[in-house]
Design an enzyme around this catalytic site. Structure first.
Site, PDB file in Angstrom:
ATOM      1  N   GLU A   1       8.923  -0.088  16.007  1.00 58.96           N
ATOM      2  CA  GLU A   1       9.998   0.638  14.964  1.00 58.96           C
ATOM      3  C   GLU A   1       9.882   2.137  15.278  1.00 58.96           C
ATOM      4  OE1 GLU A   1      10.912  -1.104  11.279  1.00 58.96           O
ATOM      5  OE2 GLU A   1      10.378  -3.405  12.213  1.00 58.96           O
TER       6      GLU A   1
ATOM      7  N   ASN B   1       0.964  -1.182   0.097  1.00 60.66           N
ATOM      8  CA  ASN B   1      -0.057   0.056   0.059  1.00 60.66           C
ATOM      9  C   ASN B   1       0.839   1.347  -0.175  1.00 60.66           C
ATOM     10  OD1 ASN B   1       0.613  -0.760   2.603  1.00 60.66           O
ATOM     11  ND2 ASN B   1      -1.037   0.761   3.534  1.00 60.66           N
TER      12      ASN B   1
HETATM   13  P1  NAD Z   1       0.528  -9.373   3.032  1.00 56.33           P
HETATM   14  O1  NAD Z   1       0.782  -9.902   4.425  1.00 56.33           O
HETATM   15  O2  NAD Z   1      -0.358 -10.111   2.136  1.00 56.33           O
HETATM   16  O3  NAD Z   1       1.986  -9.225   2.584  1.00 56.33           O
HETATM   17  C1  NAD Z   1       3.091  -8.397   3.030  1.00 56.33           C
HETATM   18  C2  NAD Z   1       4.337  -8.924   2.461  1.00 56.33           C
HETATM   19  O4  NAD Z   1       4.453 -10.372   3.056  1.00 56.33           O
HETATM   20  C3  NAD Z   1       4.453  -8.978   0.787  1.00 56.33           C
HETATM   21  O5  NAD Z   1       5.731  -8.686   0.439  1.00 56.33           O
HETATM   22  C4  NAD Z   1       4.314 -10.431   0.709  1.00 56.33           C
HETATM   23  O6  NAD Z   1       4.643 -11.098  -0.416  1.00 56.33           O
HETATM   24  C5  NAD Z   1       5.023 -11.010   2.008  1.00 56.33           C
HETATM   25  N1  NAD Z   1       4.624 -12.255   2.316  1.00 56.33           N
HETATM   26  C6  NAD Z   1       3.347 -12.939   2.174  1.00 56.33           C
HETATM   27  N2  NAD Z   1       3.265 -14.360   2.636  1.00 56.33           N
HETATM   28  C7  NAD Z   1       4.801 -14.541   3.129  1.00 56.33           C
HETATM   29  C8  NAD Z   1       5.321 -15.427   3.963  1.00 56.33           C
HETATM   30  N3  NAD Z   1       4.544 -16.529   4.242  1.00 56.33           N
HETATM   31  N4  NAD Z   1       6.635 -15.375   4.425  1.00 56.33           N
HETATM   32  C9  NAD Z   1       7.282 -14.282   4.116  1.00 56.33           C
HETATM   33  N5  NAD Z   1       6.623 -13.208   3.520  1.00 56.33           N
HETATM   34  C10 NAD Z   1       5.286 -13.503   3.103  1.00 56.33           C
HETATM   35  O7  NAD Z   1       0.170  -8.047   3.290  1.00 56.33           O
HETATM   36  P2  NAD Z   1      -0.433  -6.836   2.029  1.00 56.33           P
HETATM   37  O8  NAD Z   1      -1.776  -7.303   1.491  1.00 56.33           O
HETATM   38  O9  NAD Z   1       0.738  -6.555   1.332  1.00 56.33           O
HETATM   39  O10 NAD Z   1      -0.609  -5.530   2.932  1.00 56.33           O
HETATM   40  C11 NAD Z   1      -2.076  -5.083   3.520  1.00 56.33           C
HETATM   41  C12 NAD Z   1      -1.909  -5.486   5.047  1.00 56.33           C
HETATM   42  O11 NAD Z   1      -0.690  -4.897   5.570  1.00 56.33           O
HETATM   43  C13 NAD Z   1      -3.124  -4.867   5.706  1.00 56.33           C
HETATM   44  O12 NAD Z   1      -3.403  -5.745   6.708  1.00 56.33           O
HETATM   45  C14 NAD Z   1      -2.636  -3.829   6.457  1.00 56.33           C
HETATM   46  O13 NAD Z   1      -3.325  -3.178   7.615  1.00 56.33           O
HETATM   47  C15 NAD Z   1      -1.086  -3.870   6.783  1.00 56.33           C
HETATM   48  N6  NAD Z   1      -0.235  -3.032   6.973  1.00 56.33           N
HETATM   49  C16 NAD Z   1       0.290  -2.607   8.272  1.00 56.33           C
HETATM   50  C17 NAD Z   1       0.979  -1.677   8.438  1.00 56.33           C
HETATM   51  C18 NAD Z   1       1.630  -1.410  10.128  1.00 56.33           C
HETATM   52  O14 NAD Z   1       2.541  -0.597   9.947  1.00 56.33           O
HETATM   53  N7  NAD Z   1       0.936  -2.043  10.708  1.00 56.33           N
HETATM   54  C19 NAD Z   1       1.592  -0.732   7.291  1.00 56.33           C
HETATM   55  C20 NAD Z   1       0.827  -0.995   6.046  1.00 56.33           C
HETATM   56  C21 NAD Z   1       0.205  -2.258   5.859  1.00 56.33           C
END
Ligand code: NAD
Length: 510
Positions: free
Chosen positions: A490, A204
């Site tokens: 962080e 995002n």
């Molecule tokens: P996601 O968890 O689907 O993917 C995030 C990252 O993790 C991607 O790079 C993906 O390729 C990787 N990934 C997926 N499965 C993995 C695995 N098994 N092992 C290692 N890496 C893996 O999340 P998304 O859809 O890209 O992002 C949206 C989510 O992120 C929402 O839930 C949002 O709230 C959250 N988010 C949190 C913050 C925060 O600071 N807390 C900030 C932005 C987004």
């Protein structure tokens, strides 16, 4: 203008693909370029449109695409389409790096760790300043490609590029020494870089959230392999060229592209990741990463996960201001910010007036293609397919009113331009409803009552609470969530705990 700037260390490009893209620093140029015919360093679709083939950045160099690679045994054979969500057209290809390629990158990071971890912090900081300067000089280039890749407006993309620049201003270590009372023993804490890290970010806010991890990782003396989201990889690809031009020592920051199942999973599990995993993304993925690393107890885990954040609107607010803040918190970046306030609770005394003013304001100010960019399909769209590139929509924000406690709409993160509005009667009920969710990332509190700001603010189960404002941050303050929104914090000195080991030394004062 994205021409090579005076003072840059290299007049050559690290890759012919980067060379092609580097001058496309306006939307018009980038779009014309994507529509241009087939080029030797790319592939093209049936319509002959250019497709940018991204390349991993390992040991200070871009890896060759498989067709010309001399290390075919470890070369990538699969790609994911990179799609412009505004047009639905594919503009690039993201390699799915194999476990072998991940290991290759981790070896580069391991080799670089010794020299980098013993480089004085001031010298490390100079490298980071150079990276920040180069991103700043190419602000439009990064903003244009972030907007094309993620769907966000150009204006929003510029804000995030500026924040990426700020990320590289990491404080230096400060430690305190004490004397043990009555024992004449000096004691002090000593920090050392924790090792090689895996840095993984979501789709995002691609550049901002990736640099949020990269900068402190390098500043505190660690090296890493970073993996951006496979959905939005383009600005990470451009950033690799910045690292190269900045003369960042080879192997200190490596970037591998790929999905979670193949590339991300191989990365977090690898025993070469001696330092730990800094991850931002969904809660389910965070849980999976915790499982996958459970028996590697030495790994530091920093998990920044999902949110379902409340906005509390009390009866004493100034309506116009409250509406503006609540709308921004709900719909900025199409609601695709983990900190968005998507559960709005309004005190009964002003409920009807608020709903009317809020709806009118959102209709007037959050128009598609203006303040609202393209976004992913939501669970609300019944026919919505599983999420993935090429399946995004341009829709106006959705406002659901009178949503009752117990509704799943108040429990599950939607992560799109959808906000609910519900009622509360008393302050206690407001706090109870706000906390009635498994997540605890952020909360917004709108009131003019100074005593209530603290009374309510300090009871909200959220790592970040904004009173009468939203998203303003001093980047050195702790960032992270309570409950299912994550583990660890962080930001500034809090990142130090993620990326360093601490030991306490005791010695007689002779
Ligand atoms: P996601 O968890 O689907 O993917 C995030 C990252 O993790 C991607 O790079 C993906 O390729 C990787 N990934 C997926 N499965 C993995 C695995 N098994 N092992 C290692 N890496 C893996 O999340 P998304 O859809 O890209 O992002 C949206 C989510 O992120 C929402 O839930 C949002 O709230 C959250 N988010 C949190 C913050 C925060 O600071 N807390 C900030 C932005 C987004």
């Amino acid at each position: 203008m994205g021409s090579i700037q005076k003072g840059e260390d290299s007049s050559e490009f690290g890759s012919s693909v980067i060379q092609d893209v580097w001058l496309c620093d306006t939307l018009e140029k980038a779009e014309a370029f994507i529509a241009s015919p087939h080029h030797a360093s790319s592939s093209s679709d049936e319509g002959g449109r250019y497709k940018i083939k991204m390349q991993n950045y390992v040991g200070g160099s871009f890896t060759e695409p498989p067709s010309t690679s001399t290390t075919t045994a470890t070369a990538t054979s699969q790609y994911i389409d990179a799609v412009d969500p505004k047009t639905g057209k594919t503009f690039g290809q993201v390699p799915i790096s194999s476990a072998d390629e991940v290991e290759h990158a981790l070896r580069a990071a391991t080799d670089a760790f010794g020299p980098w971890s013993t480089t004085p912090a001031a010298a490390r900081s100079k490298h980071l300043q150079r990276v920040a300067q180069l991103i700043q000089e190419h602000r439009e280039l990064f903003a244009v490609w972030e907007s094309i890749d993620q769907g966000k407006t150009l204006e929003r993309a510029r804000v995030e590029v500026d924040r990426a620049v700020s990320n590289f201003k990491v404080p230096q270590l400060r430690t305190a020494a004490r004397v043990v009372d009555g024992a004449n023993i000096l004691t002090y804490e000593h920090r050392s870089p924790a090792g090689v890290f895996a840095l993984i970010s979501p789709w995002n806010m691609p550049l901002y959230l990736l640099t949020w991890k990269m900068a402190p990782c390098l500043a505190f003396g660690c090296t890493a392999v970073a993996k951006p989201s496979e959905v939005t990889s383009m600005t990470a690809f451009l950033l690799c060229e910045v690292f190269r031009r900045a003369g960042l020592p080879a192997g200190t920051m490596n970037v591998v592209f790929g999905d979670g199942a193949t590339t991300g999973s191989a990365l977090v599990r690898s025993p070469l990741v001696r330092g730990g995993v800094s991850f931002t993304g969904g809660t389910a993925t965070g849980i999976q990463i915790r499982r996958d690393t459970a028996d590697q107890i030495y790994k530091h885990l920093s998990l920044e996960l999902g949110g379902k954040n409340p906005t509390l609107v009390f009866g004493d607010v100034e309506m116009d201001k409250a509406v503006q803040t609540a709308a921004m918190a709900a719909f900025e970046n199409q609601g695709e910010i983990c900190l968005c306030g998507s559960r709005i609770y309004v005190q009964s005394s002003i409920y009807d007036d608020f709903v009317a003013a809020f709806t009118a304001y959102v209709q007037a100010n959050y128009k598609c293609g203006e303040r609202v960019g393209a976004h992913l399909p939501l669970p609300l769209h019944r026919e919505a397919p599983a999420r993935g590139p090429g399946r995004r929509l341009l829709d106006p924000p959705t406002i659901l009113t009178d949503v009752r406690p117990g509704s799943r709409l108040l429990q599950d993160e939607i992560f799109g331009p959808v906000a609910t509005i519900s009622r509360f009667a008393t302050e206690d009920e407001a706090v109870r409803l706000a906390n009635d969710n498994p997540n605890g990332l952020a909360a917004v509190l709108l009131t003019r009552d100074g005593a209530r700001m603290r009374r309510v603010g300090e009871r909200l189960e959220a790592g970040l609470v904004w009173v009468n404002c939203w998203l303003v941050r001093e980047l050195g303050t702790p960032f992270g969530g309570m409950k299912s929104s994550g583990t660890g914090r962080e930001g500034g000195e809090y990142s130090r705990d993620v990326f360093t080991h601490v030991r306490t030394l005791h010695m007689p004062l002779q």
